[in-house]
Write a protein that holds these residues in place. Structure first.
Motif, mmCIF file in Angstrom:
data_model
loop_
_atom_site.group_PDB
_atom_site.id
_atom_site.type_symbol
_atom_site.label_atom_id
_atom_site.label_comp_id
_atom_site.label_asym_id
_atom_site.label_seq_id
_atom_site.Cartn_x
_atom_site.Cartn_y
_atom_site.Cartn_z
ATOM 1 N N GLU A 23 0.823 -1.205 0.000
ATOM 2 C CA GLU A 23 0.000 0.000 0.000
ATOM 3 C C GLU A 23 0.859 1.258 0.000
ATOM 4 O O GLU A 23 0.532 2.251 -0.658
ATOM 5 N N LEU A 24 1.989 1.232 0.720
ATOM 6 C CA LEU A 24 2.902 2.379 0.730
ATOM 7 C C LEU A 24 3.476 2.623 -0.661
ATOM 8 O O LEU A 24 3.677 3.766 -1.075
ATOM 9 N N ILE A 25 3.743 1.516 -1.370
ATOM 10 C CA ILE A 25 4.320 1.632 -2.712
ATOM 11 C C ILE A 25 3.279 2.100 -3.718
ATOM 12 O O ILE A 25 3.527 2.996 -4.522
ATOM 13 N N LEU A 30 6.138 5.299 -0.729
ATOM 14 C CA LEU A 30 7.442 4.673 -0.928
ATOM 15 C C LEU A 30 7.615 4.499 -2.424
ATOM 16 O O LEU A 30 6.808 3.828 -3.067
ATOM 17 N N LYS A 31 8.647 5.091 -2.986
ATOM 18 C CA LYS A 31 8.875 5.015 -4.424
ATOM 19 C C LYS A 31 10.080 4.126 -4.731
ATOM 20 O O LYS A 31 10.925 3.897 -3.859
ATOM 21 N N SER A 85 4.096 -3.728 -7.445
ATOM 22 C CA SER A 85 2.781 -4.090 -6.904
ATOM 23 C C SER A 85 2.371 -5.491 -7.359
ATOM 24 O O SER A 85 1.890 -6.302 -6.555
ATOM 25 N N GLY A 86 2.576 -5.779 -8.646
ATOM 26 C CA GLY A 86 2.203 -7.096 -9.178
ATOM 27 C C GLY A 86 3.000 -8.223 -8.556
ATOM 28 O O GLY A 86 2.456 -9.281 -8.227
ATOM 29 N N MET A 87 4.301 -7.983 -8.379
ATOM 30 C CA MET A 87 5.155 -9.023 -7.789
ATOM 31 C C MET A 87 4.791 -9.269 -6.329
ATOM 32 O O MET A 87 4.789 -10.411 -5.873
ATOM 33 N N ILE A 88 4.479 -8.218 -5.598
ATOM 34 C CA ILE A 88 4.080 -8.393 -4.196
ATOM 35 C C ILE A 88 2.766 -9.156 -4.113
ATOM 36 O O ILE A 88 2.587 -10.029 -3.255
#
Length: 243
Positions: A23-25, A30-31, A85-88
């Motif tokens: 969510e931070l990303i 978080l970038k 995001s996809g990998m997480i």
């Protein structure tokens, strides 16, 4: 080496931490390339244990999503937000592999490994394979469990492939395979003289530097194991539900 994704599966709190980092990303708080807050700060902000924060960081490092630099801290990988995001999301959906899946993966890996080992092995590596073969043979002929010696023989072949990625993958799945072998007594009755001959033939093909022959011998060697897995899959599922 820690076998993340196989033996060390996520607790509910670890899943919560991974989700919050995602969510931070996705919110761009978080970038890519940003330095991660300290374990203590993340622990306090998420309301979770510091130990689980550390575990999650190590796991995401294993998958290449985070990178820790000595005396500098831990940073988000320089990948695009959609990719991160996809990998997480994929990591959150990972399931513990069943024994049949492990065996299938091992067979596919080793078919490539044994061919490369036949082409690239050094004299020293060939000697290591032979020593592992002798250790396996001695255990079988003494009617002792030779599961670990069997897998060590195959790992020595993997080392001789000269491909560190394939070797790492073999090292990752091996501990879980050993656990399943011992838990379900897999191939307990197949540790026989015939298996010694099969191992010997694989070794001879590598010695001759004949990759096609090595692949044929390995395929024949794994035929019984694969059939055994198919026959016992139902029994394993029953045992899992009981325990």
């Amino acid at each position: 080496m820690q076998e993340f994704g196989l033996n060390n599966f996520k607790s509910s709190e670890e899943e919560e931490i991974i989700q919050k980092l995602k969510e931070l990303i996705t919110s761009k708080k978080l970038k890519p390339g940003d330095r991660l807050p300290s374990e203590r700060k993340l622990s306090e902000e998420f309301g979770v244990s510091r130990g689980n924060v550390r575990e999650v960081i190590q796991k995401l490092e294993f998958y290449g999503l985070l990178k820790t630099l000595p005396q500098s801290g831990t940073f988000v990988a320089n990948l695009g937000v959609p990719a991160l995001s996809g990998m997480i999301t994929d990591i959150l959906q990972l399931k513990k592999p069943d024994f049949k899946s492990l065996v299938e993966s091992r067979i596919m890996l080793e078919m490539q490994v044994v061919a490369l080992a036949s082409e690239r092995r050094t004299k020293e590596q060939l000697k290591n394979i032979e020593e592992a073969l002798i250790a396996y043979k001695n255990k079988v002929e003494s009617n002792e469990s030779a599961v670990e010696e069997d897998l060590m023989f195959h790992l020595k072949i993997s080392e001789a492939s000269g491909n560190p990625v394939l070797n790492t993958l073999m090292l990752i799945i091996t501990p879980e395979i050993i656990t399943n072998f011992e838990k379900y007594h897999v191939c307990k009755n197949s540790m026989t003289g015939e298996n010694i001959i099969e191992h010997q033939q694989i070794y001879e093909a590598i010695k001759e530097k004949n990759p096609e022959k090595a692949k044929r011998e390995l395929q024949f060697h794994f035929k019984t194991l694969y059939e055994y897995c198919n026959k016992t899959e139902t029994l394993m599922n029953i045992n899992e539900s009981v325990f």
